[in-house]
Design a protein around this motif. Structure first.
Motif, PDB file in Angstrom:
ATOM      1  N   TYR A  92     -10.216   4.884   2.640  1.00 34.38           N
ATOM      2  CA  TYR A  92      -9.607   4.495   3.641  1.00 34.38           C
ATOM      3  C   TYR A  92      -8.122   5.075   3.677  1.00 34.38           C
ATOM      4  CZ  TYR A  92     -13.218   3.628   7.247  1.00 34.38           C
ATOM      5  OH  TYR A  92     -14.452   4.246   7.615  1.00 34.38           O
ATOM      6  N   GLU A  93      -7.675   3.984   2.780  1.00 40.55           N
ATOM      7  CA  GLU A  93      -5.808   4.732   2.448  1.00 40.55           C
ATOM      8  C   GLU A  93      -5.734   5.685   2.275  1.00 40.55           C
ATOM      9  OE1 GLU A  93      -4.482   1.653   2.792  1.00 40.55           O
ATOM     10  OE2 GLU A  93      -1.912   2.446   1.450  1.00 40.55           O
ATOM     11  N   MET A  94      -6.391   6.641   1.283  1.00 40.29           N
ATOM     12  CA  MET A  94      -6.039   8.040   0.464  1.00 40.29           C
ATOM     13  C   MET A  94      -6.163   8.798   2.421  1.00 40.29           C
ATOM     14  SD  MET A  94      -5.106   7.197  -1.835  1.00 40.29           S
ATOM     15  CE  MET A  94      -5.001   8.933  -3.180  1.00 40.29           C
ATOM     16  N   ILE A  95      -7.555   8.494   2.393  1.00 34.92           N
ATOM     17  CA  ILE A  95      -7.863   9.800   3.769  1.00 34.92           C
ATOM     18  C   ILE A  95      -6.827   9.774   5.361  1.00 34.92           C
ATOM     19  CG2 ILE A  95      -9.768  10.769   4.868  1.00 34.92           C
ATOM     20  CD1 ILE A  95     -11.665   9.677   2.860  1.00 34.92           C
ATOM     21  N   LEU A  96      -6.578   8.201   4.964  1.00 39.29           N
ATOM     22  CA  LEU A  96      -5.701   8.563   6.325  1.00 39.29           C
ATOM     23  C   LEU A  96      -4.226   8.795   5.984  1.00 39.29           C
ATOM     24  CD1 LEU A  96      -7.045   5.335   7.604  1.00 39.29           C
ATOM     25  CD2 LEU A  96      -7.271   7.808   8.956  1.00 39.29           C
ATOM     26  N   GLY A  97      -3.555   7.960   4.711  1.00 33.79           N
ATOM     27  CA  GLY A  97      -1.744   8.740   4.561  1.00 33.79           C
ATOM     28  C   GLY A  97      -1.622   9.535   4.058  1.00 33.79           C
ATOM     29  N   LEU A  98      -3.203  10.193   3.996  1.00 37.42           N
ATOM     30  CA  LEU A  98      -2.780  12.047   3.662  1.00 37.42           C
ATOM     31  C   LEU A  98      -2.709  13.381   4.393  1.00 37.42           C
ATOM     32  CD1 LEU A  98      -4.610  12.100   0.005  1.00 37.42           C
ATOM     33  CD2 LEU A  98      -2.058  12.286  -0.008  1.00 37.42           C
ATOM     34  N   ARG A  99      -2.680  11.908   5.336  1.00 41.28           N
ATOM     35  CA  ARG A  99      -3.054  12.959   7.042  1.00 41.28           C
ATOM     36  C   ARG A  99      -1.453  12.547   6.917  1.00 41.28           C
ATOM     37  NH1 ARG A  99      -7.052  14.006  10.190  1.00 41.28           N
ATOM     38  NH2 ARG A  99      -4.947  14.491  12.189  1.00 41.28           N
ATOM     39  N   LEU A 100      -0.539  12.418   6.164  1.00 41.30           N
ATOM     40  CA  LEU A 100       0.904  12.154   6.695  1.00 41.30           C
ATOM     41  C   LEU A 100       1.692  13.256   5.938  1.00 41.30           C
ATOM     42  CD1 LEU A 100       1.041   8.113   7.175  1.00 41.30           C
ATOM     43  CD2 LEU A 100       1.950   9.870   8.709  1.00 41.30           C
ATOM     44  N   ILE A 101       2.631  13.433   6.309  1.00 41.64           N
ATOM     45  CA  ILE A 101       3.393  14.927   5.091  1.00 41.64           C
ATOM     46  C   ILE A 101       3.985  14.027   4.602  1.00 41.64           C
ATOM     47  CG2 ILE A 101       4.998  16.813   5.483  1.00 41.64           C
ATOM     48  CD1 ILE A 101       2.203  17.561   7.054  1.00 41.64           C
ATOM     49  N   GLU A 102       4.338  12.748   4.256  1.00 39.94           N
ATOM     50  CA  GLU A 102       4.907  12.150   3.441  1.00 39.94           C
ATOM     51  C   GLU A 102       4.089  12.102   2.076  1.00 39.94           C
ATOM     52  OE1 GLU A 102       7.164   9.010   4.900  1.00 39.94           O
ATOM     53  OE2 GLU A 102       5.748   7.948   5.760  1.00 39.94           O
ATOM     54  N   GLY A 103       2.669  11.954   3.115  1.00 37.02           N
ATOM     55  CA  GLY A 103       1.787  11.330   1.964  1.00 37.02           C
ATOM     56  C   GLY A 103       2.226   9.762   1.787  1.00 37.02           C
ATOM     57  N   ILE A 104       1.111   9.322   0.231  1.00 34.95           N
ATOM     58  CA  ILE A 104       1.011   7.634   0.267  1.00 34.95           C
ATOM     59  C   ILE A 104       2.136   7.473  -1.045  1.00 34.95           C
ATOM     60  CG2 ILE A 104      -0.658   6.728  -1.830  1.00 34.95           C
ATOM     61  CD1 ILE A 104      -1.860   7.661  -0.201  1.00 34.95           C
ATOM     62  N   ASN A 105       3.196   6.242  -0.901  1.00 35.68           N
ATOM     63  CA  ASN A 105       3.626   5.558  -1.710  1.00 35.68           C
ATOM     64  C   ASN A 105       3.369   4.628  -3.025  1.00 35.68           C
ATOM     65  OD1 ASN A 105       5.536   3.814  -2.572  1.00 35.68           O
ATOM     66  ND2 ASN A 105       7.190   5.331  -1.941  1.00 35.68           N
ATOM     67  N   LYS A 106       3.488   5.485  -3.610  1.00 34.32           N
ATOM     68  CA  LYS A 106       2.901   5.225  -4.970  1.00 34.32           C
ATOM     69  C   LYS A 106       2.862   3.740  -5.509  1.00 34.32           C
ATOM     70  CE  LYS A 106       4.427   7.810  -8.416  1.00 34.32           C
ATOM     71  NZ  LYS A 106       4.021   8.791  -9.240  1.00 34.32           N
ATOM     72  N   LYS A 107       3.841   2.956  -5.468  1.00 34.87           N
ATOM     73  CA  LYS A 107       4.424   1.991  -5.539  1.00 34.87           C
ATOM     74  C   LYS A 107       3.699   0.749  -4.124  1.00 34.87           C
ATOM     75  CE  LYS A 107       9.162   0.653  -7.457  1.00 34.87           C
ATOM     76  NZ  LYS A 107      10.741   0.937  -7.462  1.00 34.87           N
ATOM     77  N   SER A 108       3.921   1.539  -3.179  1.00 32.31           N
ATOM     78  CA  SER A 108       3.426   0.403  -2.545  1.00 32.31           C
ATOM     79  C   SER A 108       2.132   0.808  -2.320  1.00 32.31           C
ATOM     80  CB  SER A 108       3.512   1.559  -0.909  1.00 32.31           C
ATOM     81  OG  SER A 108       4.767   1.651  -0.680  1.00 32.31           O
ATOM     82  N   PHE A 109       0.814   1.660  -2.911  1.00 28.02           N
ATOM     83  CA  PHE A 109      -0.354   1.509  -3.387  1.00 28.02           C
ATOM     84  C   PHE A 109      -1.326   0.442  -4.154  1.00 28.02           C
ATOM     85  CE2 PHE A 109      -4.038   2.590  -5.347  1.00 28.02           C
ATOM     86  CZ  PHE A 109      -5.041   3.248  -3.900  1.00 28.02           C
ATOM     87  N   LEU A 110       0.563   0.930  -5.521  1.00 25.46           N
ATOM     88  CA  LEU A 110      -0.110  -0.297  -6.395  1.00 25.46           C
ATOM     89  C   LEU A 110       0.182  -1.797  -6.354  1.00 25.46           C
ATOM     90  CD1 LEU A 110       0.197  -0.290  -9.603  1.00 25.46           C
ATOM     91  CD2 LEU A 110       2.353   0.019  -9.915  1.00 25.46           C
ATOM     92  N   LYS A 111       1.190  -2.325  -4.712  1.00 20.48           N
ATOM     93  CA  LYS A 111       2.145  -3.624  -4.119  1.00 20.48           C
ATOM     94  C   LYS A 111       0.085  -3.592  -3.127  1.00 20.48           C
ATOM     95  CE  LYS A 111       5.039  -5.803  -2.070  1.00 20.48           C
ATOM     96  NZ  LYS A 111       5.839  -5.920  -1.195  1.00 20.48           N
ATOM     97  N   LYS A 112      -0.149  -3.011  -2.861  1.00 18.30           N
ATOM     98  CA  LYS A 112      -1.169  -3.250  -2.030  1.00 18.30           C
ATOM     99  C   LYS A 112      -2.141  -3.705  -2.888  1.00 18.30           C
ATOM    100  CE  LYS A 112      -2.756  -1.855   2.508  1.00 18.30           C
ATOM    101  NZ  LYS A 112      -2.087  -0.368   3.365  1.00 18.30           N
ATOM    102  N   TYR A 113      -3.003  -2.645  -3.455  1.00 18.98           N
ATOM    103  CA  TYR A 113      -3.885  -2.440  -4.509  1.00 18.98           C
ATOM    104  C   TYR A 113      -3.992  -3.471  -5.552  1.00 18.98           C
ATOM    105  CZ  TYR A 113      -5.245  -0.433   0.068  1.00 18.98           C
ATOM    106  OH  TYR A 113      -5.269  -0.461   0.950  1.00 18.98           O
ATOM    107  N   ASN A 114      -3.045  -3.561  -6.489  1.00 16.68           N
ATOM    108  CA  ASN A 114      -3.442  -3.905  -7.907  1.00 16.68           C
ATOM    109  C   ASN A 114      -3.075  -2.494  -8.385  1.00 16.68           C
ATOM    110  OD1 ASN A 114      -1.893  -5.168  -9.538  1.00 16.68           O
ATOM    111  ND2 ASN A 114      -3.939  -6.710  -9.711  1.00 16.68           N
TER     112      ASN A 114
END
Ligand code: SF4
Length: 361
Positions: free
Chosen positions: A294-316
């Motif tokens: 879900y994180e990927m499918i929803l986050g990639l709808r945003l033009i800025e996409g997914i922040n790699k650091k936040s992703f790492l922090k959220k999901y390790n």
């Protein structure tokens, strides 16, 4: 801690030909009864969270009469609101009034979202809608006079027989209103709608693409921040950002959905069941890989996409180890700019084909 809450008001004065939302014809007695059960549902589920966004959607919330709207806001007074809450209500130009706008102001509404959809006669006939440009301008002026400084307009395009010129005229009209936020949706002909039953056909993909391009060009003074959404600086929809950032939210009312503690919960669409307080239809318990999908499918709808650091922090987890991002980058379907991974602007139009790569099998 849940920071966002959606409230569904499923009543409309008129049913549009394309509508797949959970809606019913307005009926005064049913609305009065509905509000009583909405109150029960909220009291039963809400856990006193401090909310940053509340979104009252529909249906058409502005179809309620003044007394019912007053009752609704009283019910919602039990929700704790942060000092800088974004508090939105959806309205229809046909059933809004200065008295309703004043009531919204009194109860702290600070964002209005209007369904305009189109101003072109052929389009309105296809959609089974009515709009008077003079009335739209009058309403927007009244909103400004009352101090509403965050207004969204929804527009639908790719309507059968619509021309590029029609869309250009619609966009020029919306731009002339100088609103803070514009959402544009390509018409979808959903099953069970009047359009589907009447076997109405989509416009060509080529024309649909030209229309999307035209929208992006004409709205270039706005920030194109999500596939279908454009905003002036500082006016992104914070409520929708909660969805796209895959954060938890409450959803109350007929047909509403919630995302609470790794559960996606769907409310019933049956008014009979809802009025018997059997509001939950079903729920899906998500495991970690569902949540990441879900994180990927929803986050990639945003033009800025997914922040790699936040992703790492959220999901390790390292995003590159979970998905074949490298291949998508090599194919020109994603970009990694060092901090964020996103879909290139010229590929946003085909984002659905890209997002398929992140659906769990
Ligand atoms: S006003 Fe909105 S919710 Fe109501 S019928 Fe039309 S599209 Fe559906």
């Amino acid at each position: 801690m849940i920071k966002s809450c959606y409230i569904h008001i499923p009543f409309c004065d008129n049913i549009c030909s394309y509508c797949d939302f959970c809606k019913l014809f307005y009926n005064e007695k049913i609305v009065d009864n509905y509000l009583l059960h909405l109150e029960k549902e909220i009291k039963n589920i809400y856990k006193n969270d401090l909310l940053d966004t509340i979104y009252i959607g529909g249906g058409t919330p502005s179809s309620l009469n003044l007394k019912q709207l007053d009752k609704l806001f009283n019910i919602l007074s039990i929700l704790r609101k942060s000092d800088n809450i974004e508090y939105t209500i959806e309205c229809n130009f046909d059933n809004i009034s200065i008295e309703k706008l004043k009531l919204f102001k009194k109860y702290g509404i600070n964002r209005l979202s209007f369904g305009l959809e189109s101003t072109i006669k052929n389009n309105l006939d296809v959609l089974d809608r009515k709009i008077s440009k003079t009335n739209v301008k009058k309403v927007i002026k009244e909103c400004r006079t009352l101090g509403f400084n965050n207004i969204n307009i929804d527009l639908i395009y790719a309507i059968p027989n619509e021309t590029i010129k029609d869309l250009e005229n619609d966009l020029d009209f919306v731009l002339s209103l100088n609103v803070e936020h514009i959402s544009t949706y390509s018409l979808i002909i959903e099953e069970h709608t009047k359009l589907f039953i009447n076997n109405v056909k989509y416009i060509s993909e080529e024309l649909d693409y030209k229309m999307y391009k035209l929208i992006c060009d004409k709205l270039s003074n706005y920030n194109h921040y999500e596939i279908s959404n454009f905003a002036k600086n500082g006016y992104y929809s914070r409520h929708n950002m909660c969805y796209w950032r895959n954060n938890n939210y409450y959803g109350f009312g007929l047909g509403a959905s919630s995302y609470i503690l790794n559960r996606r919960i769907n409310n019933t669409r049956s008014i009979t069941k809802y009025l018997a307080d059997k509001y939950i239809l079903d729920y899906e318990k998500l495991n970690k890989s569902d949540i990441i999908s879900y994180e990927m499918i929803l986050g990639l709808r945003l033009i800025e996409g997914i922040n790699k650091k936040s992703f790492l922090k959220k999901y390790n987890k390292d995003i590159y180890k979970l998905f074949n991002i490298k291949k998508l980058i090599n194919d020109g379907l994603l970009i990694d700019n060092g901090t964020n991974i996103y879909i290139p602007l010229d590929k946003v139009y085909i984002s659905n084909e890209i997002l398929i790569n992140f659906i769990k099998e």
